[in-house]
Enzyme design. Structure first.
Site, PDB file in Angstrom:
ATOM      1  CB  SER A  16      31.665 101.298 -37.635  1.00 36.78           C
ATOM      2  OG  SER A  16      32.491 101.855 -36.621  1.00 36.78           O
ATOM      3  CE  LYS A  17      25.465 101.216 -32.193  1.00 35.23           C
ATOM      4  NZ  LYS A  17      24.633 101.541 -33.337  1.00 35.23           N
ATOM      5  CE  LYS A  67      38.969  94.411 -33.421  1.00 34.94           C
ATOM      6  NZ  LYS A  67      38.249  94.210 -32.171  1.00 34.94           N
ATOM      7  N   GLY A 131      39.931  86.521 -30.899  1.00 30.90           N
ATOM      8  CA  GLY A 131      40.728  87.729 -30.706  1.00 30.90           C
ATOM      9  C   GLY A 131      40.289  88.532 -29.493  1.00 30.90           C
ATOM     10  CG  ASP A 156      41.683  72.513 -29.250  1.00 29.50           C
ATOM     11  OD1 ASP A 156      40.665  73.045 -28.754  1.00 29.50           O
ATOM     12  OD2 ASP A 156      41.781  72.228 -30.456  1.00 29.50           O
ATOM     13  CE1 TYR A 220      29.399  96.711 -29.949  1.00 25.33           C
ATOM     14  CE2 TYR A 220      27.484  97.782 -30.892  1.00 25.33           C
ATOM     15  CZ  TYR A 220      28.814  97.444 -30.958  1.00 25.33           C
ATOM     16  OH  TYR A 220      29.560  97.831 -32.028  1.00 25.33           O
TER      17      TYR A 220
HETATM   18  P1  NDP Z   1      36.399  85.486 -33.082  1.00 26.15           P
HETATM   19  O1  NDP Z   1      35.714  85.045 -34.326  1.00 26.15           O
HETATM   20  O2  NDP Z   1      37.865  85.761 -33.095  1.00 26.15           O
HETATM   21  O3  NDP Z   1      36.154  84.377 -31.921  1.00 26.15           O
HETATM   22  C1  NDP Z   1      34.898  83.826 -31.722  1.00 26.15           C
HETATM   23  C2  NDP Z   1      34.888  82.875 -30.518  1.00 26.15           C
HETATM   24  O4  NDP Z   1      33.520  82.519 -30.303  1.00 26.15           O
HETATM   25  C3  NDP Z   1      35.673  81.595 -30.692  1.00 26.15           C
HETATM   26  O5  NDP Z   1      36.262  81.231 -29.459  1.00 26.15           O
HETATM   27  C4  NDP Z   1      34.585  80.577 -31.063  1.00 26.15           C
HETATM   28  O6  NDP Z   1      34.814  79.267 -30.618  1.00 26.15           O
HETATM   29  C5  NDP Z   1      33.407  81.100 -30.271  1.00 26.15           C
HETATM   30  N1  NDP Z   1      32.123  80.725 -30.866  1.00 26.15           N
HETATM   31  C6  NDP Z   1      31.610  81.156 -32.048  1.00 26.15           C
HETATM   32  N2  NDP Z   1      30.376  80.625 -32.232  1.00 26.15           N
HETATM   33  C7  NDP Z   1      30.114  79.860 -31.139  1.00 26.15           C
HETATM   34  C8  NDP Z   1      29.001  79.058 -30.746  1.00 26.15           C
HETATM   35  N3  NDP Z   1      27.909  78.945 -31.505  1.00 26.15           N
HETATM   36  N4  NDP Z   1      29.074  78.404 -29.573  1.00 26.15           N
HETATM   37  C9  NDP Z   1      30.175  78.533 -28.782  1.00 26.15           C
HETATM   38  N5  NDP Z   1      31.258  79.269 -29.099  1.00 26.15           N
HETATM   39  C10 NDP Z   1      31.219  79.925 -30.269  1.00 26.15           C
HETATM   40  O7  NDP Z   1      35.570  86.752 -32.579  1.00 26.15           O
HETATM   41  P2  NDP Z   1      36.110  87.953 -31.675  1.00 26.15           P
HETATM   42  O8  NDP Z   1      36.898  87.359 -30.578  1.00 26.15           O
HETATM   43  O9  NDP Z   1      36.716  89.008 -32.515  1.00 26.15           O
HETATM   44  O10 NDP Z   1      34.729  88.575 -31.112  1.00 26.15           O
HETATM   45  C11 NDP Z   1      33.947  87.881 -30.156  1.00 26.15           C
HETATM   46  C12 NDP Z   1      32.737  88.733 -29.769  1.00 26.15           C
HETATM   47  O11 NDP Z   1      33.172  89.900 -29.082  1.00 26.15           O
HETATM   48  C13 NDP Z   1      31.916  89.219 -30.963  1.00 26.15           C
HETATM   49  O12 NDP Z   1      30.535  89.088 -30.626  1.00 26.15           O
HETATM   50  C14 NDP Z   1      32.303  90.662 -31.096  1.00 26.15           C
HETATM   51  O13 NDP Z   1      31.236  91.445 -31.638  1.00 26.15           O
HETATM   52  C15 NDP Z   1      32.538  91.040 -29.636  1.00 26.15           C
HETATM   53  N6  NDP Z   1      33.446  92.194 -29.485  1.00 26.15           N
HETATM   54  C16 NDP Z   1      32.957  93.309 -28.865  1.00 26.15           C
HETATM   55  C17 NDP Z   1      33.753  94.411 -28.686  1.00 26.15           C
HETATM   56  C18 NDP Z   1      33.197  95.613 -27.989  1.00 26.15           C
HETATM   57  O14 NDP Z   1      33.832  96.673 -28.019  1.00 26.15           O
HETATM   58  N7  NDP Z   1      32.047  95.516 -27.340  1.00 26.15           N
HETATM   59  C19 NDP Z   1      35.145  94.457 -29.169  1.00 26.15           C
HETATM   60  C20 NDP Z   1      35.578  93.209 -29.775  1.00 26.15           C
HETATM   61  C21 NDP Z   1      34.730  92.142 -29.935  1.00 26.15           C
HETATM   62  P3  NDP Z   1      35.834  78.238 -31.346  1.00 26.15           P
HETATM   63  O15 NDP Z   1      37.186  78.664 -30.879  1.00 26.15           O
HETATM   64  O16 NDP Z   1      35.398  76.936 -30.805  1.00 26.15           O
HETATM   65  O17 NDP Z   1      35.598  78.410 -32.806  1.00 26.15           O
END
Ligand code: NDP
Length: 272
Positions: A16-17, A67, A131, A156, A220
Site C-alpha cells: 500500500s502507498k 470494502k 466494487g 447479467d 497502476y
Molecule cells: P473486483 O474483484 O470487485 O471486480 C473485478 C472485475 O473484473 C469483475 O467485473 C470481473 O468480471 C472482472 N474481471 C476479472 N478478471 C477478468 C478477466 N480476465 N477478463 C475480464 N474481466 C475480468 O475488483 P475491484 O472492482 O475491487 O477492482 C478492479 C480493479 O480496479 C483492480 O485492478 C484494482 O486494483 C483497481 N482499483 C484501483 C483503484 C485506484 O485507486 N487506482 C481503486 C480501486 C480499485 P466478472 O464479473 O465477470 O467476474
C-alpha cells in the site's frame, strides 16, 4: 496535543502507498500525523476495527478485500458509499463508525484535472462489474455524459448495475453490453476490471479506440494488455495512479477539512 492516528487496513497490505500519500499531504499543512499499514486477518476485520477504535485512531482507509465488510460495519453511510455498496474511508466519531467511498470521486477528479478530459456530453464506456466499477457509476453520471455503457464478460451483473442506477441517469443514456458486443467508438473508456492483474487481454474490438479516446486503466504500476491495445490503436492512455492519489485526497479532506495539492504527489510517486 496528541498526534492523530490513521491507518489503511487490508490483506495483503505491504504494497500500500496510502501512508506515503497521506504523509505527503500532511506535510503540505505542516501537520504531524501517524498513518500505518494494518494487516487484518481475513476473518478478523471487525476485531481489527475494534482494536483501532480502542487505541484512539481517528479514521482508516480500507482496501482489498474488506470494502464490503467495511460497508456492513458502518453506523452511517454517505450517499456515494450507499451507491457503491462498498466503503473505503472510515471515520470513528465517538461510538459511531461513519463510512464513505472516495474511489469514484478520485477517478473522476483524475480524469477531469490531470487527464484534462471532460465527461459532460461524452460517450463513456465502463468495463467491469466489481466494487470499483460500482463505485464509479454515480460519480460518472454526475458529470452528465451523453451515454454511459456498462460492459462486462457476461451481461447479467452489468444489467443489475444499470437497473440500480437507472433513476440517477437523467439525461444520460445507460446501456449494457458484453465486451464482444461493444461496437462504437468512445470518448472515454475506463477499465475497472482486474484483468490486468493476470495480464489477461479483454475481448474488445480495437475500433472502439480513436486518437481522441482516453483509455483509462484503474490499475497502476504496469502497462496492462488493455493499455497496450489502446496505445496500439492510437488512443491516449492513463493508469490509475492519479485515481489513487485523488481518492486519498478526498479522504484527507473528510478527515482534516482541507484539500491537499495532488499534482506534486502524483509526480513524485511516479518518479519513485
Ligand atoms: P473486483 O474483484 O470487485 O471486480 C473485478 C472485475 O473484473 C469483475 O467485473 C470481473 O468480471 C472482472 N474481471 C476479472 N478478471 C477478468 C478477466 N480476465 N477478463 C475480464 N474481466 C475480468 O475488483 P475491484 O472492482 O475491487 O477492482 C478492479 C480493479 O480496479 C483492480 O485492478 C484494482 O486494483 C483497481 N482499483 C484501483 C483503484 C485506484 O485507486 N487506482 C481503486 C480501486 C480499485 P466478472 O464479473 O465477470 O467476474
Amino acid at each position: 496535543m496528541a498526534i492523530e492516528k490513521y491507518a489503511v487496513i487490508g490483506h495483503p497490505i505491504e504494497h500500500s502507498k496510502s501512508p506515503l500519500i497521506h504523509q505527503a499531504f500532511a506535510r503540505q499543512f505542516n501537520k504531524a500525523i501517524v498513518y500505518e499499514k494494518v494487516l487484518s486477518p481475513l476473518d478478523g476485520f471487525d476485531a481489527t476495527l475494534q482494536r483501532l477504535r480502542a487505541e484512539g485512531y481517528v479514521g482508516a482507509n480500507v482496501t482489498v478485500p474488506f470494502k464490503f465488510e467495511a460497508f456492513n460495519a458502518c453506523d452511517t453511510l454517505s450517499a456515494r458509499a450507499q451507491a457503491a455498496g462498498a466503503v473505503n474511508t472510515l471515520t470513528f466519531k465517538g461510538e459511531a463508525i461513519v463510512g464513505d467511498n472516495t474511489d469514484g470521486c478520485g477517478l473522476v477528479n483524475d480524469i477531469l484535472t490531470h487527464q484534462h478530459t471532460l465527461l459532460a456530453g461524452k460517450k463513456v464506456l465502463l468495463l467491469g462489474a466489481g466494487g470499483a466499477a460500482q463505485g464509479a457509476v454515480l460519480p460518472l453520471l454526475e458529470q452528465k455524459p451523453l451515454q454511459l455503457t456498462l460492459a462486462n464478460r457476461s451481461v447479467d451483473k452489468v444489467q443489475i448495475m444499470a437497473d440500480r442506477f437507472a433513476s440517477a441517469a437523467h439525461q444520460t443514456t445507460l446501456q449494457v453490453r458484453t465486451f464482444a458486443d461493444v461496437s462504437e467508438a468512445y470518448d472515454v473508456i475506463v477499465n475497472a476490471t482486474s484483468a490486468g492483474l493476470s495480464d489477461s487481454p479483454l475481448a474488445l474490438p480495437t475500433d472502439i479506440f480513436q486518437a481522441e479516446t482516453l483509455a483509462y486503466d484503474m490499475m497502476y504500476g504496469r502497462e496492462t494488455p488493455f493499455m497496450q491495445q489502446a496505445r496500439g490503436a492510437g488512443a491516449r492512455v492513463a493508469d490509475g495512479l492519479g485515481m489513487l492519489v485523488e481518492q486519498a485526497a478526498e479522504a484527507f479532506f473528510l478527515w482534516h477539512g482541507v484539500r491537499p495539492a495532488t499534482a506534486p504527489v502524483i509526480q513524485s510517486m511516479r518518479q519513485s
